[in-house]
Design a protein around this motif. Sequence first.
Motif, PDB file in Angstrom:
ATOM      1  N   PHE A   1       8.519   4.185  -9.915  1.00 10.94           N
ATOM      2  CA  PHE A   1       7.902   3.658  -8.857  1.00 10.94           C
ATOM      3  C   PHE A   1       8.550   4.774  -7.354  1.00 10.94           C
ATOM      4  CE2 PHE A   1       6.766  -0.711  -9.356  1.00 10.94           C
ATOM      5  CZ  PHE A   1       5.741  -0.291 -10.414  1.00 10.94           C
ATOM      6  N   GLN A   2       7.768   4.796  -7.102  1.00  5.90           N
ATOM      7  CA  GLN A   2       8.126   5.963  -5.701  1.00  5.90           C
ATOM      8  C   GLN A   2       7.734   5.259  -4.435  1.00  5.90           C
ATOM      9  OE1 GLN A   2       7.381   9.903  -5.737  1.00  5.90           O
ATOM     10  NE2 GLN A   2       6.330   9.588  -4.634  1.00  5.90           N
ATOM     11  N   TYR A   3       8.331   4.924  -3.136  1.00  4.92           N
ATOM     12  CA  TYR A   3       7.812   4.268  -1.273  1.00  4.92           C
ATOM     13  C   TYR A   3       7.636   5.302  -0.757  1.00  4.92           C
ATOM     14  CZ  TYR A   3       7.347   0.560   1.939  1.00  4.92           C
ATOM     15  OH  TYR A   3       6.667  -0.294   3.154  1.00  4.92           O
ATOM     16  N   VAL A   4       5.765   5.363  -0.197  1.00  6.86           N
ATOM     17  CA  VAL A   4       5.873   6.724   0.613  1.00  6.86           C
ATOM     18  C   VAL A   4       5.594   6.198   2.202  1.00  6.86           C
ATOM     19  CG1 VAL A   4       4.345   8.456   0.702  1.00  6.86           C
ATOM     20  CG2 VAL A   4       5.282   7.882  -1.413  1.00  6.86           C
TER      21      VAL A   4
ATOM     22  N   ALA B   1      15.451  -8.419  -8.383  1.00  4.84           N
ATOM     23  CA  ALA B   1      14.464  -8.198  -9.515  1.00  4.84           C
ATOM     24  C   ALA B   1      13.625  -8.957 -10.027  1.00  4.84           C
ATOM     25  CB  ALA B   1      15.239  -8.666 -11.288  1.00  4.84           C
ATOM     26  N   PHE B   2      12.510  -8.050 -10.190  1.00  8.17           N
ATOM     27  CA  PHE B   2      10.877  -8.532 -10.511  1.00  8.17           C
ATOM     28  C   PHE B   2      10.438  -7.338 -10.958  1.00  8.17           C
ATOM     29  CE2 PHE B   2       6.673  -9.584  -8.821  1.00  8.17           C
ATOM     30  CZ  PHE B   2       6.745 -11.096  -8.263  1.00  8.17           C
ATOM     31  N   TYR B   3       9.646  -7.806 -11.854  1.00  9.63           N
ATOM     32  CA  TYR B   3       9.324  -7.009 -12.874  1.00  9.63           C
ATOM     33  C   TYR B   3       7.294  -6.369 -12.956  1.00  9.63           C
ATOM     34  CZ  TYR B   3      13.708  -6.725 -14.856  1.00  9.63           C
ATOM     35  OH  TYR B   3      15.240  -6.833 -15.083  1.00  9.63           O
ATOM     36  N   ASP B   4       6.991  -6.146 -12.123  1.00 10.56           N
ATOM     37  CA  ASP B   4       6.100  -5.874 -11.467  1.00 10.56           C
ATOM     38  C   ASP B   4       4.945  -4.955 -10.531  1.00 10.56           C
ATOM     39  OD1 ASP B   4       2.988  -6.514 -11.184  1.00 10.56           O
ATOM     40  OD2 ASP B   4       2.980  -8.796 -11.449  1.00 10.56           O
ATOM     41  N   GLU B   5       3.898  -4.331 -10.506  1.00 10.31           N
ATOM     42  CA  GLU B   5       4.045  -3.550  -9.553  1.00 10.31           C
ATOM     43  C   GLU B   5       3.910  -4.215  -7.763  1.00 10.31           C
ATOM     44  OE1 GLU B   5       0.703  -1.229 -10.536  1.00 10.31           O
ATOM     45  OE2 GLU B   5       1.200  -0.073 -12.709  1.00 10.31           O
ATOM     46  N   ILE B   6       2.973  -5.472  -8.396  1.00  6.44           N
ATOM     47  CA  ILE B   6       3.460  -6.382  -7.253  1.00  6.44           C
ATOM     48  C   ILE B   6       4.391  -6.983  -6.502  1.00  6.44           C
ATOM     49  CG2 ILE B   6       1.603  -7.500  -6.018  1.00  6.44           C
ATOM     50  CD1 ILE B   6       0.016  -5.306  -6.692  1.00  6.44           C
ATOM     51  N   LEU B   7       5.091  -6.843  -5.330  1.00  7.36           N
ATOM     52  CA  LEU B   7       6.182  -7.383  -5.673  1.00  7.36           C
ATOM     53  C   LEU B   7       6.161  -8.377  -4.721  1.00  7.36           C
ATOM     54  CD1 LEU B   7       9.135  -7.876  -5.275  1.00  7.36           C
ATOM     55  CD2 LEU B   7       8.937  -6.548  -3.729  1.00  7.36           C
TER      56      LEU B   7
ATOM     57  N   ASP C   1       0.874  -1.217  -0.054  1.00  9.64           N
ATOM     58  CA  ASP C   1       0.157   0.159   0.054  1.00  9.64           C
ATOM     59  C   ASP C   1       0.975   1.641   0.092  1.00  9.64           C
ATOM     60  OD1 ASP C   1      -1.876  -1.603   0.049  1.00  9.64           O
ATOM     61  OD2 ASP C   1      -2.771  -1.608   1.873  1.00  9.64           O
ATOM     62  N   ASN C   2       2.065   0.900   0.746  1.00 10.35           N
ATOM     63  CA  ASN C   2       2.490   2.172   0.347  1.00 10.35           C
ATOM     64  C   ASN C   2       3.416   2.658  -1.059  1.00 10.35           C
ATOM     65  OD1 ASN C   2       2.352   2.687   2.689  1.00 10.35           O
ATOM     66  ND2 ASN C   2       4.753   2.256   3.585  1.00 10.35           N
ATOM     67  N   LEU C   3       3.878   2.027  -2.230  1.00 14.83           N
ATOM     68  CA  LEU C   3       3.955   1.721  -2.830  1.00 14.83           C
ATOM     69  C   LEU C   3       3.281   3.062  -4.112  1.00 14.83           C
ATOM     70  CD1 LEU C   3       6.481   1.072  -4.631  1.00 14.83           C
ATOM     71  CD2 LEU C   3       4.950  -0.641  -6.648  1.00 14.83           C
TER      72      LEU C   3
END
Length: 342
Positions: free
Chosen positions: A132-135, A303-309, A122-124
């Motif tokens: 992307f940024q993390y808040v 390395a993980f190419y997706d919005e959902i990690l 939820d912080n992404l």
Amino acid sequence: MNKTTKNGLLMIVSVVIVLVIVVCAGLTCLSWVEEQSKEEETVETEAGVADVYTYEDILAAKAEGRQELLDEIKEKIEAGYNATGALRQVYADTDEILVATDGEIVFVPVSENVEKSTFLQDNLQVLESGEFQYVENGEVTSHKGIDVSRFQEEIDWEQVAADGVEYAFIRVGIRGYGSGALVEDDAYETNVEGALAQGIAVGVYFYSQAITVEEAVEEADFVLEALGRYDSITYPIVIDIEKVGEEGARADALTKEERTQICLAFCERIVEAGYTPMIYGNTETFTLLLDIEQIAQYDRWIAFYDEILCFPYEFSVWQYTHNGTVAGIDSSTDLNLSFKEW
């Protein structure tokens, strides 16, 4: 997850690719349950005790499980995930990691002995630019970075810095997967000097194809010699562990234990020299290629190419795309988020 349940889900997974095509096309899906005898069937439980079910009982259980899973998979696919990504989401909150490898799907138990990730989805935030940024608590706590090699060709590092890039991992070299020769990246010095001149923090990475501990130490010493030309490299020194997937690739046949010992030897040599080591890889690297428990003390770059990690273990850097756009670089570029500074 007990054996009976898992077997049922694995049956579903085995046909999900076909079902995905049908669902995405909006077609009516025919029943996947093949005709079978209506005699009683015996299912072996995890404890080894045989439970007896009628055909109607089994059919009802399979249908219920199928519908629940397919509904969830359909929801993920409609949200834009591919089949593997959708399945990863289904298993995201279980005690197993879904890993796609060599055209197969493998379920790997999550280790209880390795620190778990504190990353909160939820912080992404995904910006309009695709970055992307993390808040946390309304404040951006992640750091924007790139990794580059000679394949990015000429880089205008002034523009890169103006685009908000805080750090760069620069490829120092490789070991040939066929020849075994150590080769310095043609753009190593140019990129290091260009980044440092613009106040961008620098780390380096080496693409390993070592097949013995001795070769791993040789690779580390090769990197240390290149680092010795500069006194301002403060970010981690990374060993890149991946399968090549090509015929004759010298390191692809290594066992998990052999590869783990090679990785440890490289990292230990970097520590001895006073630098911070880090290990780069994808979910296959950290589940099937390396023993995560033995390398747990070192920083990880995933390395993980997706919005959902979907990665259960703590990590320091996330490479989230290889198709990023950065001012000053004409070609596609790997983009990274780091969650710490060095």
